[in-house]
Motif scaffolding. Structure first.
Motif, PDB file in Angstrom:
ATOM      1  N   ALA A 297       0.907  -1.104   0.056  1.00  0.00           N
ATOM      2  CA  ALA A 297      -0.131  -0.025  -0.016  1.00  0.00           C
ATOM      3  C   ALA A 297       0.969   1.402  -0.083  1.00  0.00           C
ATOM      4  N   ILE A 298       1.979   1.215   0.669  1.00  0.00           N
ATOM      5  CA  ILE A 298       2.865   2.418   0.665  1.00  0.00           C
ATOM      6  C   ILE A 298       3.499   2.362  -0.733  1.00  0.00           C
ATOM      7  N   ALA A 299       3.869   1.733  -1.474  1.00  0.00           N
ATOM      8  CA  ALA A 299       4.252   1.876  -2.697  1.00  0.00           C
ATOM      9  C   ALA A 299       3.204   2.224  -3.791  1.00  0.00           C
ATOM     10  N   LEU A 300       2.014   1.790  -3.505  1.00  0.00           N
ATOM     11  CA  LEU A 300       0.986   2.199  -4.449  1.00  0.00           C
ATOM     12  C   LEU A 300       0.683   3.641  -4.107  1.00  0.00           C
ATOM     13  N   ASP A 301       0.644   3.989  -2.904  1.00  0.00           N
ATOM     14  CA  ASP A 301       0.216   5.469  -2.729  1.00  0.00           C
ATOM     15  C   ASP A 301       1.235   6.230  -3.061  1.00  0.00           C
ATOM     16  N   GLU A 302       2.632   6.051  -3.012  1.00  0.00           N
ATOM     17  CA  GLU A 302       3.763   6.766  -3.666  1.00  0.00           C
ATOM     18  C   GLU A 302       3.542   6.934  -5.012  1.00  0.00           C
ATOM     19  N   ALA A 303       3.075   5.921  -5.751  1.00  0.00           N
ATOM     20  CA  ALA A 303       3.096   5.847  -7.336  1.00  0.00           C
ATOM     21  C   ALA A 303       1.944   6.741  -7.768  1.00  0.00           C
ATOM     22  N   LEU A 304       0.873   6.694  -6.953  1.00  0.00           N
ATOM     23  CA  LEU A 304      -0.411   7.365  -7.244  1.00  0.00           C
ATOM     24  C   LEU A 304      -0.109   8.798  -7.150  1.00  0.00           C
ATOM     25  N   ARG A 305       0.637   9.389  -6.140  1.00  0.00           N
ATOM     26  CA  ARG A 305       0.771  10.833  -5.597  1.00  0.00           C
ATOM     27  C   ARG A 305       1.868  11.186  -6.531  1.00  0.00           C
ATOM     28  N   ASP A 306       2.761  10.505  -7.159  1.00  0.00           N
ATOM     29  CA  ASP A 306       3.698  11.069  -7.978  1.00  0.00           C
ATOM     30  C   ASP A 306       3.564  10.825  -9.516  1.00  0.00           C
ATOM     31  N   GLY A 307       2.388  10.570  -9.534  1.00  0.00           N
ATOM     32  CA  GLY A 307       1.779  10.415 -11.115  1.00  0.00           C
ATOM     33  C   GLY A 307       2.184   9.159 -11.920  1.00  0.00           C
ATOM     34  N   ARG A 308       2.880   8.420 -11.367  1.00  0.00           N
ATOM     35  CA  ARG A 308       3.102   7.092 -12.336  1.00  0.00           C
ATOM     36  C   ARG A 308       1.903   6.455 -12.430  1.00  0.00           C
ATOM     37  N   VAL A 309       1.201   6.081 -11.402  1.00  0.00           N
ATOM     38  CA  VAL A 309      -0.006   5.314 -11.680  1.00  0.00           C
ATOM     39  C   VAL A 309      -1.240   6.387 -11.955  1.00  0.00           C
ATOM     40  N   GLN A 310      -1.929   5.973 -13.254  1.00  0.00           N
ATOM     41  CA  GLN A 310      -2.871   7.106 -13.530  1.00  0.00           C
ATOM     42  C   GLN A 310      -4.397   6.056 -13.465  1.00  0.00           C
ATOM     43  N   PRO A 311      -5.438   7.077 -13.497  1.00  0.00           N
ATOM     44  CA  PRO A 311      -6.434   6.541 -13.464  1.00  0.00           C
ATOM     45  C   PRO A 311      -6.734   5.679 -14.774  1.00  0.00           C
ATOM     46  N   GLY A 312      -7.334   4.409 -14.281  1.00  0.00           N
ATOM     47  CA  GLY A 312      -7.464   3.608 -15.636  1.00  0.00           C
ATOM     48  C   GLY A 312      -6.397   2.465 -15.808  1.00  0.00           C
ATOM     49  N   HIS A 313      -5.362   2.742 -15.147  1.00  0.00           N
ATOM     50  CA  HIS A 313      -3.881   1.670 -15.234  1.00  0.00           C
ATOM     51  C   HIS A 313      -4.286   0.505 -14.562  1.00  0.00           C
ATOM     52  N   ARG A 314      -3.972  -0.566 -15.290  1.00  0.00           N
ATOM     53  CA  ARG A 314      -4.060  -2.019 -14.405  1.00  0.00           C
ATOM     54  C   ARG A 314      -2.959  -2.354 -13.728  1.00  0.00           C
ATOM     55  N   VAL A 315      -3.029  -2.431 -12.561  1.00  0.00           N
ATOM     56  CA  VAL A 315      -1.911  -2.557 -11.542  1.00  0.00           C
ATOM     57  C   VAL A 315      -2.037  -4.015 -10.732  1.00  0.00           C
ATOM     58  N   LEU A 316      -1.110  -4.836 -10.983  1.00  0.00           N
ATOM     59  CA  LEU A 316      -0.694  -6.062 -10.203  1.00  0.00           C
ATOM     60  C   LEU A 316      -0.133  -6.064  -8.885  1.00  0.00           C
ATOM     61  N   LEU A 317      -0.876  -6.317  -7.653  1.00  0.00           N
ATOM     62  CA  LEU A 317      -0.296  -6.325  -6.343  1.00  0.00           C
ATOM     63  C   LEU A 317       0.022  -7.660  -5.932  1.00  0.00           C
TER      64      LEU A 317
END
Length: 333
Positions: A297-317
């Motif tokens: 969850a920490i890595a996901l939050d970092e990536a969302l807030r710095d713009g790497r992960v965008q709405p609509g992106h498919r992410v494997l956790l």
């Protein structure tokens, strides 16, 4: 344990994280190694350590507030709190009730879930069931650990692996636009329970002066077997979650494992056929490194807030930890 991947009914509404202020070395240079402690190239890397008096519920509450803000809701909108942790404030009660108290949430169900580094994914699966069934609208899932309090400081290799931190996600109804939790796949193998464990302090080994002297209350890790388990299980489970979601590896935008060191990144890149640059995590000893149940969850939050992960992106956790437990989730953000 799946959602309808074509029409998911639950999604991640917001994420948050909380970390101790500054990293510290895993072990002082003058700390003698524990007998039989394994050497590791990562020993001595900086891992974040909670300050004296800082608790698991403190970090969990900070991460939860950030996730609630991102979701646009308040604590009184929550209907359940799930806290994944292996290092709670106390053996009893559940640390989740302290989070409930500190958030000022209503008298909602609040409980801990113990699945080691895979805990966030186990919690995500539980929350997904409640929201998908229509039983609840907003469920808070937190992964938080202060494993620095459980590590034997003489075991430099183990101390280099584990740090402190918390990550949180708010799960709520999907909007019908294809974004949501597409699949969750979980497994466990109790035959490997001794690969990563704290043997003392429970009903099997109540703490005595002798057991304390033998440090049975500290973390024991067989790094060779743990790495072998990651190699054998993590990639295959990721492929299973993708198949359940009706996706191929090429459909992924990002992969977020519990701890993306260079070895894990290369492993997942090979198994999934994706560039290593698409594997998000602690490649450079970053803040998500070693935060156990909080890492994903920490890595996901970092990536969302710095713009790497965008709405609509498919992410494997994906994650693997003590139990042994392991699992994967496919989410369209």
């Amino acid at each position: 344990m799946t959602s309808d991947a074509r029409n998911p009914r639950a999604r991640i509404l917001g994420t948050g994280r909380a970390l101790p202020a500054a990293p510290e070395n895993a072990a002082p240079s003058d700390t003698p190694p524990a007998d039989g402690a394994a050497s590791d190239a990562s020993a001595g890397k900086a891992r974040r350590r909670a300050a004296a008096g800082e608790t698991t519920s403190d970090l969990a509450t900070r991460a939860a507030r950030a996730a609630l803000d991102a979701a646009g809701i308040g604590p009184r909108d929550l209907e359940m709190i799930i806290l994944a942790t292996s290092s709670g404030d106390a053996p009893m009660p559940a640390t989740a009730v302290y989070v409930q108290q500190k958030l000022g949430a209503e008298l909602i169900p609040s409980f801990d879930l113990s699945a080691s580094l895979t805990g966030l994914l186990y919690g995500l699966s539980v929350a997904n069931q409640f929201v998908t069934a229509g039983t609840m609208r907003h469920v808070l899932v937190i992964g938080a650990d202060l494993l620095s309090r459980r590590v034997d400081p003489r075991d430099r290799a183990a101390a280099a692996l584990f740090g402190d931190g918390a990550g949180a996600v708010v799960i709520g109804p999907a909007a019908g636009d294809g974004r949501g939790i597409l699949s969750v796949s979980l497994r466990a193998d109790g035959r490997k329970a001794d690969v990563l464990q704290v043997p003392g302090g429970g009903s099997a080994e109540p703490l005595t002066p002798e057991r304390l002297a033998d440090r049975r209350h500290t973390l024991r890790v067989n790094q060779l077997e743990l790495r072998q388990a990651v190699e054998e299980r993590l990639g295959g489970q990721a492929l299973a979650a993708l198949a359940t979601a009706g996706l191929a590896p090429a459909d992924l935008d990002w992969v977020i494992p519990h701890h993306a060191d260079a070895h894990v990144a290369a492993l997942l890149s090979e198994r999934l056929g994706c560039p290593k640059q698409r594997v998000i995590g602690a490649l450079d000893g970053g803040s998500a490194a070693g935060a156990s149940a909080g890492s994903v969850a920490i890595a996901l939050d970092e990536a969302l807030r710095d713009g790497r992960v965008q709405p609509g992106h498919r992410v494997l956790l994906c994650a693997l930890g003590g139990g042994l437990t392991w699992g994967s989730a496919v989410v369209r953000m």
